[in-house]
Design an enzyme around this catalytic site. Structure first.
Site, PDB file in Angstrom:
ATOM      1  N   HIS A 163      -5.746  32.117 -36.412  1.00 40.67           N
ATOM      2  CA  HIS A 163      -5.258  30.819 -36.397  1.00 40.67           C
ATOM      3  C   HIS A 163      -5.831  30.144 -36.786  1.00 40.67           C
ATOM      4  CE1 HIS A 163      -7.533  30.713 -32.939  1.00 40.67           C
ATOM      5  NE2 HIS A 163      -8.132  30.140 -33.041  1.00 40.67           N
ATOM      6  N   ASP A 193     -12.859  26.804 -35.958  1.00 38.05           N
ATOM      7  CA  ASP A 193     -13.719  27.813 -35.339  1.00 38.05           C
ATOM      8  C   ASP A 193     -13.509  29.428 -35.712  1.00 38.05           C
ATOM      9  OD1 ASP A 193     -11.828  27.335 -33.716  1.00 38.05           O
ATOM     10  OD2 ASP A 193     -13.059  28.280 -31.655  1.00 38.05           O
ATOM     11  N   HIS A 194     -12.241  29.410 -36.322  1.00 38.87           N
ATOM     12  CA  HIS A 194     -11.739  30.673 -37.022  1.00 38.87           C
ATOM     13  C   HIS A 194     -11.356  31.003 -38.989  1.00 38.87           C
ATOM     14  CE1 HIS A 194     -11.234  32.783 -32.903  1.00 38.87           C
ATOM     15  NE2 HIS A 194     -11.579  31.202 -32.405  1.00 38.87           N
ATOM     16  N   HIS A 253      -1.357  30.234 -27.762  1.00 34.79           N
ATOM     17  CA  HIS A 253      -2.908  29.622 -27.622  1.00 34.79           C
ATOM     18  C   HIS A 253      -2.534  28.536 -29.035  1.00 34.79           C
ATOM     19  CE1 HIS A 253      -7.057  28.182 -28.610  1.00 34.79           C
ATOM     20  NE2 HIS A 253      -6.554  28.923 -29.833  1.00 34.79           N
ATOM     21  N   ASP A 289      -8.140  34.107 -29.637  1.00 33.54           N
ATOM     22  CA  ASP A 289      -7.909  32.441 -28.488  1.00 33.54           C
ATOM     23  C   ASP A 289      -6.940  33.201 -27.847  1.00 33.54           C
ATOM     24  OD1 ASP A 289     -10.559  32.404 -29.537  1.00 33.54           O
ATOM     25  OD2 ASP A 289      -9.897  29.887 -29.896  1.00 33.54           O
ATOM     26  N   HIS A 303      -7.011  28.848 -23.903  1.00 40.22           N
ATOM     27  CA  HIS A 303      -7.508  30.146 -23.959  1.00 40.22           C
ATOM     28  C   HIS A 303      -7.110  30.627 -22.665  1.00 40.22           C
ATOM     29  CE1 HIS A 303     -10.286  29.379 -27.644  1.00 40.22           C
ATOM     30  NE2 HIS A 303      -9.843  28.148 -27.101  1.00 40.22           N
ATOM     31  N   HIS A 361     -16.865  35.320 -28.518  1.00 42.31           N
ATOM     32  CA  HIS A 361     -16.377  33.971 -28.366  1.00 42.31           C
ATOM     33  C   HIS A 361     -16.521  33.351 -27.066  1.00 42.31           C
ATOM     34  CE1 HIS A 361     -13.407  30.614 -28.394  1.00 42.31           C
ATOM     35  NE2 HIS A 361     -13.407  30.575 -29.748  1.00 42.31           N
TER      36      HIS A 361
END
Length: 702
Positions: A78, A82-83, A165, A186, A403, A425
């Site tokens: 996604h 942070d991804h 998410h 996530d 989450h 994670h």
């Protein structure tokens, strides 16, 4: 069947059977999700994010511990930073030449979200990981995938499922050589106002890589959470304060906007109090959400038939502080969600000294960020300018984080029942608590065996998958029903990790290969007559046939595959190249050379030539052997005895023995021995007959 590499107790292993997963980020931490999978020579990276609590290059994953040029595939779950925040750097600044995939919605939002990140991040030019141009160039390399669409890259099969998410978030199922891995990224199993819940795949993976963000925490029910949120917002504005809600530009922001717009619509007394969505991406975000409404839940799709729920009635867009008239109570949703920089940080520093104001943290906060710091209610904070500011405004935490909590994670693992679960994670303590809780769930369950792993960054999880190799018969070989243990002859084809057996003629139909025939010719100096060569060839080959060419040249066919033609003082040897034919040709050439070199070999009498080859020798020696074994009187009827006394005599192929009152029949041609009364004697004679045949007779052609 998978086992931990460390549990094999000395069993020798092929390195290609080792499945390896190494967190390059998000190993016992939240942020910079990036995981390296290695199996059967294939390498995959899952996500490529940055750490929200760090700036510049220090927030990158530990890419130095792998060779980007060796990576076959990169999958992005996604669009959150942070991804996906390190993706432009990885695509444009490293030697990565593989392919990268994400969903359509993720690609659309990724472009705008990272563009905004470049603008608002307080990083000097020399410390910037990538520029707007790098981001633009990276778009050309990104390929899209639909949900449930199966793709194949270098033998790696993969497809994706809805993950909840955020819009476009995906869980990836990856299959290499029959071993399946599900990476959740996530995810959320709870349906909210606009997103559907994460799917539960119908296929059980061998390894489940799942987030552990909330450890053993359980989210409060959605209705209670929404009620608490709207009540707190109303409380702040009614006391005359400003309400700051730090959010990421996309994701939870849209959920909170739907809640607030709906709440304001049902409370006329609040209509005079403005709600601002402070993001430069506001208009672009809404167009993306309208475009990909098919990825949302049924509730949104029903509303779209009446009106667009994302065209808010009580919410205005705010591009920046220059356009903001900060007078009286208001509600402002501003990015970024963890207040590292940008408009949310600017508003917080302006409003934090006033106790009438309030801040509601509505999502997960990573260690090292201002949002995480203020949850511990410090008396003062450090502004971006370095000044100390008093913190008097109220701070509340109401989690709308999409989450999975402990209940969702536990139910997901129970539904999947994978042999191995790898937790990523999550902060070390939360991850450890989740691992212990999951282990307790299954410690007394004899029917389910699940191993839980929680690696640190750069700490590999190694599993051994030793599967049986199976080859499918295809083409003409598959037309005939085969029996168990039947030996098949064909060409073994390996396509990625699948094996097939086909006939050489079927190769063009099932592969990009084609077959060809190589004809080999050899000229050998030879002065003896052709009939002399024929005599010597008959000593080793059972099939030596005379042939005549169109020009009346004499020749020989040997082993039905090698052709010999005599022209003046040269013998031409020709054959079609194959493993068997090459051996036959080598035998023929060696005989030609021996006859040419040995004068005695060329002196063959007419009597020798007239004899019918080695069969006569074999019959004579067989009779002598049996006479020597059982005596002259044991033979009651010799082979070679005529059955008919006519012009064309038919010679009896059998002869009879009388051995210790046992009748024995031997067929010299088929080498079949019959003795109904004594099996041991039959086996003894049969073995002797075959040994003699192998020593005396020429090579049989298959």
């Amino acid at each position: 069947m998978a086992t931990d590499v460390g549990d094999n107790r000395g069993v020798a292993q092929n390195d290609s059977d080792i499945w390896r997963m190494t967190p390059l980020g998000a190993g016992q931490e939240v942020g910079r999700s990036c995981h390296l999978l290695e199996f059967k020579g294939k390498k995959i990276i899952l996500d490529c994010g940055i750490h929200p609590g760090m700036s510049g290059f220090s927030g990158l994953p530990y890419i130095d511990n792998c060779d980007p040029a060796s990576i076959d595939l990169l999958l992005i779950t996604h669009f959150h930073l942070d991804h996906a925040g390190a993706l432009p750097w990885f695509l444009q600044k490293t030697t990565f030449k593989g392919r990268v995939f994400m969903t359509h919605a993720t690609k659309a939002i990724y472009r705008w979200l990272l563009s905004d990140y470049i603008k608002v991040s307080n990083i000097s030019t020399e410390n910037q990981m990538y520029s707007e141009a790098d981001l633009e160039d990276s778009m050309d390399r990104i390929e899209t995938i639909n949900f449930h669409e199966q793709k194949s890259v270098s033998g790696i099969q993969f497809w994706c499922y809805h993950a909840g998410h955020v819009l476009g978030a995906a869980m990836f199922m990856i299959e290499i050589a029959g071993v399946r891995v599900l990476y959740t990224g996530d995810y959320s199993r709870e349906e909210d106002r606009h997103l559907m819940a994460a799917e539960i795949p119908a296929i059980t993976p061998d390894v489940l890589i799942t987030e552990s963000t909330y450890g053993t925490h359980i989210h409060e029910p959605r209705e209670e959470r929404e009620s608490r949120f709207t009540s707190k917002v109303q409380e702040i504005v009614e006391r005359g304060g400003r309400c700051l809600i730090p959010v990421f530009a996309l994701g939870r922001a849209q959920e909170l906007l739907l809640i607030l717009d709906d709440y304001w619509a049902s409370h006329p007394e609040l209509h005079e109090i403005p709600i601002y969505y402070a993001s430069s991406l506001a208009k672009k975000c809404m167009s993306v959400y309208q475009t990909y409404s098919n990825a949302m839940n049924e509730n949104i799709q029903r509303q779209l038939n009446i009106r667009n729920p994302f065209q808010f009635r009580h919410i205005s867009n705010l591009k920046g502080m220059d356009n903001f008239d900060d007078v009286g109570p208001s509600v402002v949703m501003a990015s970024p969600g963890m207040m590292q920089s940008g408009l949310s940080r600017e508003l917080f520093e302006t409003w934090c000294p006033d106790r009438l104001n309030g801040c509601i943290i509505a999502g997960y906060c990573v260690e090292g960020t201002l949002a995480k710091q203020i949850l511990s209610e410090p008396k003062e904070i450090t502004a971006t300018s370095g000044l100390k500011l008093e913190l008097k405004m109220s701070v509340d935490y109401i989690s709308f984080s999409a989450h999975a909590d402990y209940r969702q994670c536990s139910e997901f693992v129970r539904a999947m029942k994978p042999p191995h679960v790898i937790l990523v994670h999550g902060e070390a303590n939360e991850m450890g608590r989740l691992k212990s809780a999951l282990n307790r769930e299954y410690e007394d369950d004899a029917d389910v065996s699940i191993q839980i792993h929680n690696p640190k960054n750069l700490e590999s999880v190694q599993l051994c998958f030793r599967g049986e190799k199976m080859a499918k018969v295809m083409g003409n070989l598959a037309l005939k029903k085969r029996k168990q243990d039947e030996v098949l002859s064909g060409v073994l084809i390996k396509r990625n990790f699948n094996y097939h057996i086909v006939t050489p003629e079927d190769l063009p139909s099932h592969t990009n290969l084609s077959t060809s025939v190589i004809t080999q010719r050899l000229s050998v100096y030879f002065t003896a007559p052709i009939h002399v060569l024929k005599f010597h060839l008959e000593q080793v080959a059972d099939q030596v046939k005379p042939i005549t060419l169109p020009d009346d040249t004499e020749g020989l066919s040997v082993f039905n595959s090698v052709y010999v033609v005599k022209k003046e003082k040269v013998v031409l040897v020709e054959w079609q190249a194959s493993m068997a034919n090459d051996l036959y040709a080598e035998t023929v050439v060696s005989i030609i050379l021996r006859v040419q070199a040995d004068p005695h070999a060329r002196k063959v009498t007419n009597t020798q030539i007239r004899q019918s080859g080695r069969a006569v020798v074999y019959k004579e020696r067989l009779q002598k052997m049996l006479t020597g074994m059982f005596g002259q009187d044991s033979i009651t009827r010799k082979f070679g005895t005529s059955i008919k006394k006519e012009e064309d005599e038919e010679v009896d192929e059998e002869f009879h023995l009388k051995v210790a009152d046992c009748d024995v029949i031997v067929n010299w041609k088929t080498r079949v021995v019959k003795c109904d009364s004594n099996a041991a004697l039959q086996e003894q004679i049969s073995s002797s007959v075959n040994l003699l045949y192998g020593a005396v007779m020429p090579i049989q052609t298959a």
